[in-house]
Design a protein around this motif. Structure first.
Motif, mmCIF file in Angstrom:
data_model
loop_
_atom_site.group_PDB
_atom_site.id
_atom_site.type_symbol
_atom_site.label_atom_id
_atom_site.label_comp_id
_atom_site.label_asym_id
_atom_site.label_seq_id
_atom_site.Cartn_x
_atom_site.Cartn_y
_atom_site.Cartn_z
ATOM 1 N N TYR A 43 -52.293 10.372 -68.195
ATOM 2 C CA TYR A 43 -51.409 10.377 -69.425
ATOM 3 C C TYR A 43 -51.531 11.362 -70.373
ATOM 4 O O TYR A 43 -52.872 11.686 -70.669
ATOM 5 C CB TYR A 43 -51.363 8.880 -70.036
ATOM 6 C CG TYR A 43 -50.432 8.565 -71.000
ATOM 7 C CD1 TYR A 43 -49.352 7.747 -70.805
ATOM 8 C CD2 TYR A 43 -50.640 8.911 -72.577
ATOM 9 C CE1 TYR A 43 -48.246 7.792 -71.679
ATOM 10 C CE2 TYR A 43 -49.654 8.723 -73.354
ATOM 11 C CZ TYR A 43 -48.533 7.960 -72.836
ATOM 12 O OH TYR A 43 -47.569 7.908 -73.756
ATOM 13 N N PRO A 44 -50.594 11.944 -71.115
ATOM 14 C CA PRO A 44 -49.248 11.826 -71.061
ATOM 15 C C PRO A 44 -48.557 12.375 -69.981
ATOM 16 O O PRO A 44 -49.398 12.838 -69.049
ATOM 17 C CB PRO A 44 -48.529 12.555 -72.280
ATOM 18 C CG PRO A 44 -49.652 13.600 -72.658
ATOM 19 C CD PRO A 44 -50.956 12.920 -72.263
ATOM 20 N N GLY A 45 -47.381 12.349 -69.706
ATOM 21 C CA GLY A 45 -46.804 12.763 -68.342
ATOM 22 C C GLY A 45 -46.636 14.257 -67.935
ATOM 23 O O GLY A 45 -46.723 14.558 -66.769
ATOM 24 N N PRO A 46 -46.437 15.261 -69.170
ATOM 25 C CA PRO A 46 -46.214 16.525 -68.674
ATOM 26 C C PRO A 46 -47.392 16.887 -67.733
ATOM 27 O O PRO A 46 -48.530 16.785 -68.110
ATOM 28 C CB PRO A 46 -46.212 17.216 -69.846
ATOM 29 C CG PRO A 46 -45.406 16.496 -70.761
ATOM 30 C CD PRO A 46 -46.169 15.070 -70.449
ATOM 31 N N VAL A 47 -47.039 17.591 -66.522
ATOM 32 C CA VAL A 47 -48.206 18.014 -65.757
ATOM 33 C C VAL A 47 -47.875 19.202 -64.981
ATOM 34 O O VAL A 47 -46.387 19.215 -64.592
ATOM 35 C CB VAL A 47 -48.744 16.891 -64.757
ATOM 36 C CG1 VAL A 47 -47.475 16.467 -63.519
ATOM 37 C CG2 VAL A 47 -50.151 17.380 -63.809
ATOM 38 N N GLY A 55 -42.782 15.903 -56.256
ATOM 39 C CA GLY A 55 -42.400 14.898 -56.579
ATOM 40 C C GLY A 55 -42.062 14.558 -58.068
ATOM 41 O O GLY A 55 -42.677 15.267 -58.989
ATOM 42 N N ASP A 56 -41.195 13.553 -58.261
ATOM 43 C CA ASP A 56 -40.818 13.135 -59.737
ATOM 44 C C ASP A 56 -42.185 12.868 -60.487
ATOM 45 O O ASP A 56 -43.159 12.275 -59.802
ATOM 46 C CB ASP A 56 -39.775 12.131 -60.022
ATOM 47 C CG ASP A 56 -38.564 12.588 -59.366
ATOM 48 O OD1 ASP A 56 -38.356 13.943 -59.391
ATOM 49 O OD2 ASP A 56 -37.610 11.840 -59.177
ATOM 50 N N HIS A 73 -48.034 9.348 -62.197
ATOM 51 C CA HIS A 73 -48.202 9.944 -60.975
ATOM 52 C C HIS A 73 -47.350 11.120 -60.594
ATOM 53 O O HIS A 73 -46.080 10.877 -60.782
ATOM 54 C CB HIS A 73 -48.754 8.940 -59.858
ATOM 55 C CG HIS A 73 -47.448 8.206 -59.455
ATOM 56 N ND1 HIS A 73 -47.360 6.998 -59.876
ATOM 57 C CD2 HIS A 73 -46.628 8.427 -58.352
ATOM 58 C CE1 HIS A 73 -46.055 6.616 -59.277
ATOM 59 N NE2 HIS A 73 -45.620 7.518 -58.170
ATOM 60 N N SER A 74 -47.774 11.988 -59.824
ATOM 61 C CA SER A 74 -46.820 12.981 -59.244
ATOM 62 C C SER A 74 -47.590 13.619 -57.923
ATOM 63 O O SER A 74 -48.774 13.731 -57.698
ATOM 64 C CB SER A 74 -46.324 14.109 -60.397
ATOM 65 O OG SER A 74 -45.395 14.848 -59.645
ATOM 66 N N TRP A 75 -46.667 14.321 -57.129
ATOM 67 C CA TRP A 75 -47.218 15.003 -56.134
ATOM 68 C C TRP A 75 -46.472 16.413 -55.785
ATOM 69 O O TRP A 75 -45.258 16.684 -56.324
ATOM 70 C CB TRP A 75 -47.285 14.134 -55.009
ATOM 71 C CG TRP A 75 -45.792 13.410 -54.486
ATOM 72 C CD1 TRP A 75 -45.431 12.344 -54.908
ATOM 73 C CD2 TRP A 75 -44.569 13.816 -53.850
ATOM 74 N NE1 TRP A 75 -44.043 12.072 -54.501
ATOM 75 C CE2 TRP A 75 -43.780 13.174 -54.002
ATOM 76 C CE3 TRP A 75 -44.581 15.389 -53.265
ATOM 77 C CZ2 TRP A 75 -42.445 13.430 -53.405
ATOM 78 C CZ3 TRP A 75 -43.458 15.568 -52.555
ATOM 79 C CH2 TRP A 75 -42.229 14.479 -52.558
#
Length: 312
Positions: A236-240, A257-258, A268-270
Motif C-alpha cells: 500500500y498504496p496501490g501504484p507499483v 495483472g490488474d 496485489h498484482s502480478w
C-alpha cells in the motif's frame, strides 16, 4: 423537491470540526446504488463511503444501519453512526423515488419499450471531492441509469448536464427545484469540509507505506514453454511497477495483472513472462514501490521458487 431534500441531508453529515491537512490529494467519495426490484442479498438501496480507495462505512436498506469498515471500526468520535444511519435511510427513500421517476420517463406507448422498462433497473450515484494541501482540488457528481451515464453536475457553469435525452426532464425538474447552487456549494465547500474532518482520524491509514512481499512461481505448458509469474502482495498504496530482467536487460512481458485492492485494505498484482523450457535464466523480477528505498529484486532459477519481502 426530491434533490434539494437529498442535498439537505448531505449537508448535515459529519461534525463541523476542521484541521489543517497537507499533501494529498485526498478524496472523499459517496457511492450509492438503487435497484427497482431488489432480491435476497441485493437490497433496494445501499451506500458506501470511501476515503481515497478505502471503504470506511457501508449502509444498506435491509439492515438499516450505517456501519464503519476496516480500521475505522476502531476509530472513536469520527461519526455518530446512528445519525448517519437515519440520514442514509432518508436518502435511500428519496433515491428510490428518483429511480422511479427516471423509469417513468422511459415508458412509451410502444409495446416493446413498455416491456423493457418494466424490468429490473438500477441507478447509481457517485459524488467525489478532492483536497490537495488542504485546498479544494476538484469534485464531480455523476448519476448513471442501467449502467449508462445519465446526468452529471458541472461546477463551472454551474448546471446539471444531461448525458441522455430523457435526462433533460430530470435537469429541468432538479433545476426548477433550486438544486444548482446547493449542489455547487456541497461539492466545493461542504464535501471538502467533511473530508478535512475525516482526515483528522484517517491520515494514519491513508498515508501508510506497506512494502510488498514478492513470490515467484513457474509452470511449463504446451510447446515446452515456461511461464514465470511474479506476484507482489500486501503493499500500500496501490501504484507499483513490476518487470522481468535477464542479464541486466528488461524482458518483454507476457501479461500484467490488474492492481487489485484486497479485503484487508492492501493491494496485489502480478506480471508474467514466457520463456523456452531450455532457458534456465537466471531471471529477476524487479518491483518498484513508494515504500522501497530501492527496487526489490527477486531471483528465479530453474527448479526453485523464490520469495522476498521489502522493507520500508
Amino acid at each position: 423537491m426530491v434533490l434539494p431534500f437529498l442535498l439537505s441531508l448531505l449537508f448535515v453529515l459529519g461534525p463541523a470540526v476542521t484541521q489543517e491537512t497537507q499533501d494529498g490529494p485526498y478524496s472523499l467519495t459517496f457511492h450509492s446504488i438503487g435497484i427497482s426490484r431488489p432480491e435476497a442479498g441485493f437490497p433496494s438501496f445501499q451506500a458506501t463511503g470511501y476515503l481515497n480507495d478505502q471503504a470506511f462505512f457501508h449502509y444498506d436498506h435491509e439492515s438499516g444501519k450505517a456501519e464503519p469498515r476496516g480500521p475505522w471500526k476502531q476509530v472513536e468520535g469520527m461519526e455518530d453512526w446512528e445519525e448517519v444511519s437515519k440520514y442514509q435511510k432518508a436518502r435511500g427513500d428519496f433515491f428510490l423515488k428518483n429511480l422511479k421517476e427516471v423509469m417513468d420517463y422511459y415508458k412509451d406507448t410502444d409495446f416493446w419499450c413498455v416491456w423493457v422498462h418494466t424490468g429490473n433497473h438500477t441507478m447509481q450515484e457517485k459524488i467525489v471531492c478532492e483536497l490537495r494541501n488542504n485546498s479544494y482540488c476538484r469534485a464531480f457528481w455523476m448519476t448513471t441509469y442501467d449502467g449508462q451515464d445519465y446526468i452529471e453536475f458541472n461546477t463551472e457553469i454551474p448546471a446539471w448536464f444531461p448525458r441522455q435525452t430523457k435526462a433533460v426532464f430530470t435537469k429541468v425538474k432538479w433545476e426548477t427545484e433550486g438544486s444548482v447552487q446547493r449542489a455547487k456549494d456541497y461539492l466545493e465547500e461542504e464535501c471538502p469540509r467533511l473530508l478535512r474532518n475525516y482526515l483528522q482520524y484517517s491520515k494514519t491509514f491513508l498515508d501508510r507505506q506497506d512494502a510488498p512481499s514478492v513470490s515467484i512461481t513457474s509452470q511449463v505448458g504446451p510447446g515446452n514453454i515456461r511461464t514465470l509469474k511474479c506476484l507482489a502482495y500486501n503493499f500500500y498504496p496501490g501504484p507499483v511497477s513490476m518487470y522481468w530482467t535477464r542479464a541486466g536487460n528488461a524482458v518483454e512481458t507476457d501479461e500484467w495483472g490488474d492492481i487489485v485492492l484486497s479485503e484487508d485494505g492492501n493491494y496485489h498484482s502480478w506480471v508474467t513472462v514466457k520463456v523456452p523450457y531450455s532457458d534456465t535464466g537466471p531471471y529477476f523480477c524487479r518491483v518498484q514501490h513508494s515504500s522501497l528505498a530501492e527496487p526489490l529484486t527477486v531471483l528465479w532459477n530453474e527448479g526453485q521458487e523464490s520469495q522476498a519481502a521489502g522493507t520500508a
